[in-house]
Design a protein around this motif. Sequence first.
Motif, PDB file in Angstrom:
ATOM      1  N   PHE A 100      25.021 -21.901 -35.890  1.00  0.00           N
ATOM      2  CA  PHE A 100      24.297 -21.306 -37.017  1.00  0.00           C
ATOM      3  C   PHE A 100      24.157 -22.341 -38.134  1.00  0.00           C
ATOM      4  N   LEU A 101      22.920 -22.736 -38.431  1.00  0.00           N
ATOM      5  CA  LEU A 101      22.651 -23.724 -39.469  1.00  0.00           C
ATOM      6  C   LEU A 101      22.161 -23.018 -40.736  1.00  0.00           C
ATOM      7  N   ASN A 102      22.757 -23.357 -41.851  1.00  0.00           N
ATOM      8  CA  ASN A 102      22.431 -22.707 -43.124  1.00  0.00           C
ATOM      9  C   ASN A 102      21.311 -23.460 -43.837  1.00  0.00           C
ATOM     10  N   ILE A 103      20.221 -22.752 -44.156  1.00  0.00           N
ATOM     11  CA  ILE A 103      19.135 -23.412 -44.877  1.00  0.00           C
ATOM     12  C   ILE A 103      19.512 -23.581 -46.345  1.00  0.00           C
ATOM     13  N   LYS A 104      18.894 -24.581 -46.952  1.00  0.00           N
ATOM     14  CA  LYS A 104      19.140 -24.872 -48.362  1.00  0.00           C
ATOM     15  C   LYS A 104      18.227 -23.987 -49.211  1.00  0.00           C
ATOM     16  N   VAL A 105      18.801 -23.381 -50.249  1.00  0.00           N
ATOM     17  CA  VAL A 105      18.047 -22.522 -51.161  1.00  0.00           C
ATOM     18  C   VAL A 105      18.266 -23.034 -52.585  1.00  0.00           C
ATOM     19  N   ASN A 106      17.165 -23.253 -53.301  1.00  0.00           N
ATOM     20  CA  ASN A 106      17.240 -23.703 -54.684  1.00  0.00           C
ATOM     21  C   ASN A 106      16.796 -22.557 -55.582  1.00  0.00           C
ATOM     22  N   ILE A 107      17.728 -22.059 -56.397  1.00  0.00           N
ATOM     23  CA  ILE A 107      17.440 -20.958 -57.324  1.00  0.00           C
ATOM     24  C   ILE A 107      17.931 -21.365 -58.703  1.00  0.00           C
ATOM     25  N   LEU A 127      20.414 -13.222 -58.316  1.00  0.00           N
ATOM     26  CA  LEU A 127      19.995 -14.473 -58.959  1.00  0.00           C
ATOM     27  C   LEU A 127      18.488 -14.522 -59.227  1.00  0.00           C
ATOM     28  N   ILE A 128      17.677 -14.004 -58.298  1.00  0.00           N
ATOM     29  CA  ILE A 128      16.236 -14.059 -58.557  1.00  0.00           C
ATOM     30  C   ILE A 128      15.834 -13.105 -59.669  1.00  0.00           C
ATOM     31  N   ASN A 129      16.620 -12.059 -59.875  1.00  0.00           N
ATOM     32  CA  ASN A 129      16.343 -11.143 -60.989  1.00  0.00           C
ATOM     33  C   ASN A 129      16.763 -11.734 -62.331  1.00  0.00           C
ATOM     34  N   GLN A 130      17.650 -12.712 -62.315  1.00  0.00           N
ATOM     35  CA  GLN A 130      18.137 -13.322 -63.549  1.00  0.00           C
ATOM     36  C   GLN A 130      17.240 -14.441 -64.063  1.00  0.00           C
ATOM     37  N   GLY A 131      16.449 -15.033 -63.202  1.00  0.00           N
ATOM     38  CA  GLY A 131      15.649 -16.188 -63.616  1.00  0.00           C
ATOM     39  C   GLY A 131      14.160 -15.911 -63.537  1.00  0.00           C
ATOM     40  N   ASP A 132      13.382 -16.858 -64.065  1.00  0.00           N
ATOM     41  CA  ASP A 132      11.930 -16.745 -64.025  1.00  0.00           C
ATOM     42  C   ASP A 132      11.327 -17.576 -62.905  1.00  0.00           C
ATOM     43  N   GLU A 133      12.142 -18.378 -62.262  1.00  0.00           N
ATOM     44  CA  GLU A 133      11.686 -19.313 -61.257  1.00  0.00           C
ATOM     45  C   GLU A 133      11.625 -18.664 -59.874  1.00  0.00           C
ATOM     46  N   VAL A 134      10.626 -19.055 -59.088  1.00  0.00           N
ATOM     47  CA  VAL A 134      10.548 -18.600 -57.700  1.00  0.00           C
ATOM     48  C   VAL A 134      11.510 -19.452 -56.876  1.00  0.00           C
ATOM     49  N   PRO A 135      12.389 -18.829 -56.074  1.00  0.00           N
ATOM     50  CA  PRO A 135      13.322 -19.608 -55.257  1.00  0.00           C
ATOM     51  C   PRO A 135      12.566 -20.492 -54.273  1.00  0.00           C
ATOM     52  N   LYS A 136      13.146 -21.628 -53.965  1.00  0.00           N
ATOM     53  CA  LYS A 136      12.565 -22.558 -52.995  1.00  0.00           C
ATOM     54  C   LYS A 136      13.578 -22.783 -51.876  1.00  0.00           C
TER      55      LYS A 136
END
Length: 77
Positions: free
Chosen positions: A26-33, A52-61
């Motif tokens: 199982f390989l974990n993808i990188k998420v930038n939030i 975390l996505i509810n706390q920020g204005d940025e779209v996660p990548k």
Amino acid sequence: MSKVKIITDSCSDLPKEIVDSYDIEFLNIKVNINNQVYYDRHDLQPKDFYRLINQGDEVPKTSRITPEKFKTLTKKL
């Protein structure tokens, strides 16, 4: 008879019980939030992701598993 090894990344959303019972790699993808890097299902669980996505204005990548990481894993196996 040749051996087969299943490899997947965390986008598969396989439950931990399945990953463990079938010995899936199982390989974990990188998420930038919010300018912070996490690894899906390692240090970032789904409930934390939504919080975390509810706390920020940025779209996660996200980014895919790098070819080098996959190559290293397949050589190891």
